[in-house]
Design a protein around this motif. Structure first.
Motif, PDB file in Angstrom:
ATOM      1  N   ASP A 122      -0.828  -6.363   3.459  1.00  0.00           N
ATOM      2  CA  ASP A 122      -1.977  -5.605   3.961  1.00  0.00           C
ATOM      3  C   ASP A 122      -1.583  -4.332   4.695  1.00  0.00           C
ATOM      4  OD1 ASP A 122      -1.044  -6.617   6.338  1.00  0.00           O
ATOM      5  OD2 ASP A 122      -2.945  -7.490   6.976  1.00  0.00           O
ATOM      6  N   ALA A 123      -0.289  -3.991   4.649  1.00  0.00           N
ATOM      7  CA  ALA A 123       0.164  -2.755   5.289  1.00  0.00           C
ATOM      8  C   ALA A 123       1.331  -2.159   4.507  1.00  0.00           C
ATOM      9  CB  ALA A 123       0.579  -3.016   6.735  1.00  0.00           C
ATOM     10  N   LEU A 124       1.388  -0.824   4.532  1.00  0.00           N
ATOM     11  CA  LEU A 124       2.456  -0.072   3.892  1.00  0.00           C
ATOM     12  C   LEU A 124       3.177   0.770   4.933  1.00  0.00           C
ATOM     13  CD1 LEU A 124       0.281   1.277   0.933  1.00  0.00           C
ATOM     14  CD2 LEU A 124       1.971  -0.558   0.772  1.00  0.00           C
ATOM     15  N   LEU A 125       4.476   0.950   4.754  1.00  0.00           N
ATOM     16  CA  LEU A 125       5.244   1.883   5.573  1.00  0.00           C
ATOM     17  C   LEU A 125       5.696   3.004   4.648  1.00  0.00           C
ATOM     18  CD1 LEU A 125       6.641   2.705   8.219  1.00  0.00           C
ATOM     19  CD2 LEU A 125       8.577   1.273   7.536  1.00  0.00           C
ATOM     20  N   TRP A 146      -5.326   5.298   5.223  1.00  0.00           N
ATOM     21  CA  TRP A 146      -5.833   4.154   4.463  1.00  0.00           C
ATOM     22  C   TRP A 146      -5.681   4.434   2.986  1.00  0.00           C
ATOM     23  CZ3 TRP A 146      -6.724   0.208   7.653  1.00  0.00           C
ATOM     24  CH2 TRP A 146      -6.865   0.529   9.014  1.00  0.00           C
ATOM     25  N   ALA A 153      -3.685  -0.587   5.242  1.00  0.00           N
ATOM     26  CA  ALA A 153      -3.258   0.399   6.239  1.00  0.00           C
ATOM     27  C   ALA A 153      -1.917   0.985   5.831  1.00  0.00           C
ATOM     28  CB  ALA A 153      -3.146  -0.263   7.613  1.00  0.00           C
ATOM     29  N   ARG A 204     -11.975   7.125   4.881  1.00  0.00           N
ATOM     30  CA  ARG A 204     -13.084   6.217   5.164  1.00  0.00           C
ATOM     31  C   ARG A 204     -14.294   6.995   5.667  1.00  0.00           C
ATOM     32  NH1 ARG A 204     -10.807   1.230   8.616  1.00  0.00           N
ATOM     33  NH2 ARG A 204     -10.457   2.896  10.136  1.00  0.00           N
ATOM     34  N   VAL A 247       1.168   3.149   7.368  1.00  0.00           N
ATOM     35  CA  VAL A 247       1.836   3.730   8.532  1.00  0.00           C
ATOM     36  C   VAL A 247       2.749   4.836   8.034  1.00  0.00           C
ATOM     37  CG1 VAL A 247       3.401   3.287  10.460  1.00  0.00           C
ATOM     38  CG2 VAL A 247       1.803   1.499   9.684  1.00  0.00           C
ATOM     39  N   ASP A 271     -12.100  -5.630   3.130  1.00  0.00           N
ATOM     40  CA  ASP A 271     -13.382  -5.704   2.428  1.00  0.00           C
ATOM     41  C   ASP A 271     -13.744  -4.390   1.744  1.00  0.00           C
ATOM     42  OD1 ASP A 271     -13.606  -8.298   3.228  1.00  0.00           O
ATOM     43  OD2 ASP A 271     -14.984  -7.896   4.883  1.00  0.00           O
ATOM     44  N   ASP A 272     -13.127  -3.297   2.197  1.00  0.00           N
ATOM     45  CA  ASP A 272     -13.376  -1.996   1.575  1.00  0.00           C
ATOM     46  C   ASP A 272     -12.334  -1.662   0.504  1.00  0.00           C
ATOM     47  OD1 ASP A 272     -15.673  -1.367   3.106  1.00  0.00           O
ATOM     48  OD2 ASP A 272     -14.398  -0.801   4.801  1.00  0.00           O
ATOM     49  N   LYS A 288      -3.007  -7.016  -0.339  1.00  0.00           N
ATOM     50  CA  LYS A 288      -4.090  -7.817   0.246  1.00  0.00           C
ATOM     51  C   LYS A 288      -5.054  -6.834   0.895  1.00  0.00           C
ATOM     52  CE  LYS A 288      -4.120 -10.390   4.034  1.00  0.00           C
ATOM     53  NZ  LYS A 288      -3.510 -11.290   5.037  1.00  0.00           N
ATOM     54  N   VAL A 293      -1.682   6.975  10.972  1.00  0.00           N
ATOM     55  CA  VAL A 293      -2.053   5.849  10.115  1.00  0.00           C
ATOM     56  C   VAL A 293      -3.154   6.334   9.185  1.00  0.00           C
ATOM     57  CG1 VAL A 293      -3.181   3.579  10.050  1.00  0.00           C
ATOM     58  CG2 VAL A 293      -1.403   4.048  11.750  1.00  0.00           C
ATOM     59  N   SER A 334       7.434   1.082   1.610  1.00  0.00           N
ATOM     60  CA  SER A 334       7.629  -0.370   1.639  1.00  0.00           C
ATOM     61  C   SER A 334       6.301  -1.052   1.894  1.00  0.00           C
ATOM     62  CB  SER A 334       8.611  -0.773   2.752  1.00  0.00           C
ATOM     63  OG  SER A 334       9.896  -0.263   2.511  1.00  0.00           O
ATOM     64  N   ILE A 335       6.197  -2.291   1.454  1.00  0.00           N
ATOM     65  CA  ILE A 335       5.014  -3.112   1.695  1.00  0.00           C
ATOM     66  C   ILE A 335       5.409  -4.220   2.670  1.00  0.00           C
ATOM     67  CG2 ILE A 335       5.464  -4.643  -0.272  1.00  0.00           C
ATOM     68  CD1 ILE A 335       2.391  -4.579  -0.779  1.00  0.00           C
ATOM     69  N   ASP A 336       4.450  -4.699   3.451  1.00  0.00           N
ATOM     70  CA  ASP A 336       4.819  -5.734   4.419  1.00  0.00           C
ATOM     71  C   ASP A 336       4.699  -7.127   3.807  1.00  0.00           C
ATOM     72  OD1 ASP A 336       2.126  -6.337   4.564  1.00  0.00           O
ATOM     73  OD2 ASP A 336       2.018  -6.233   6.746  1.00  0.00           O
TER      74      ASP A 336
END
Lengths: 130, 130
Positions: free
Chosen positions: B99-102, B51, B35, B71, B37, B30-31, B27, B49, B93-95
């Motif tokens: 919208d976030a990865l570990l 991107w 994220a 960015r 981690v 807009d860019d 997910k 952190v 891993s994905i959450d």
């Protein structure tokens, strides 16, 4: 800046009670947000990632309960407000360029709304093929 | 989608070699970013952190070296490419909402460009007054 009904109204950075010297350190994205990495303070497990604007950070620092801006619902939310799975804030750090926070908490119950201990356990592993 | 010179050109999700079943879980903001981690795999310290877009995640998963979309500079970068402070990828891993990865890594040298062990040590603590 978005303005919505009642308690959920987004508070502009200039109107937030966040200390100016902290606000000056934040490098917000186009939506006025920074990423907040939530870590269990003793086991160091990464529990979730949330999003904070100035006001959510102010509430997190002064209430002791991790508070976020929901990008999907467009409102402030205190983690555990409805589920009881609150996060007691132990420490907060900002990163070198001000676009991320590390929030160390004591998580009550599971961190993920799915009931998993962490949102990354809920999402699961991706294959590393190197 | 931004297109820039040479190697730095941003690769559209549809043109990335990221496996479609992984791309479907992301997910993006807009860019086109999520994220990431970054955590030291053994000590569990949160290092930074970054991107990632689809292509940066693809390169991270398949090269074994953590790779980001900058960015600020508008280009892909392999952490440690110039400093030597690379990150060997151990697990990703994905959450729950994508919208976030570990990313668990073995960090060589300091993680932060300031020379601090982590970007959160570099930025420092914020006062919790609850």
């Amino acid at each position: 800046m978005r303005r919505m009904n009642g308690m959920s109204a987004r508070i502009a950075p200039a109107d937030s009670a966040l200390a100016p010297e902290i606000a000056a350190q934040l490098k917000r994205d186009d939506d006025g947000l920074v990423a907040a990495v939530i870590q269990q303070y003793d086991t160091k497990e990464v529990l979730m990632v949330g999003w904070m604007d100035d006001e959510a950070l102010h509430r997190t620092l002064t209430s002791g309960r991790a508070t976020y801006w929901s990008r999907s619902r467009g409102e402030y939310w205190v983690k555990g407000e409805t589920s009881g799975n609150v996060q007691d804030v132990k420490a907060v750090s900002i990163d070198c360029d001000g676009d991320a926070l590390l929030v160390q908490v004591d998580q009550h119950g599971p961190a993920c709304h799915t009931g998993a201990a962490t949102c990354f356990i809920a999402g699961g592993p991706l294959p590393v093929t190197a």
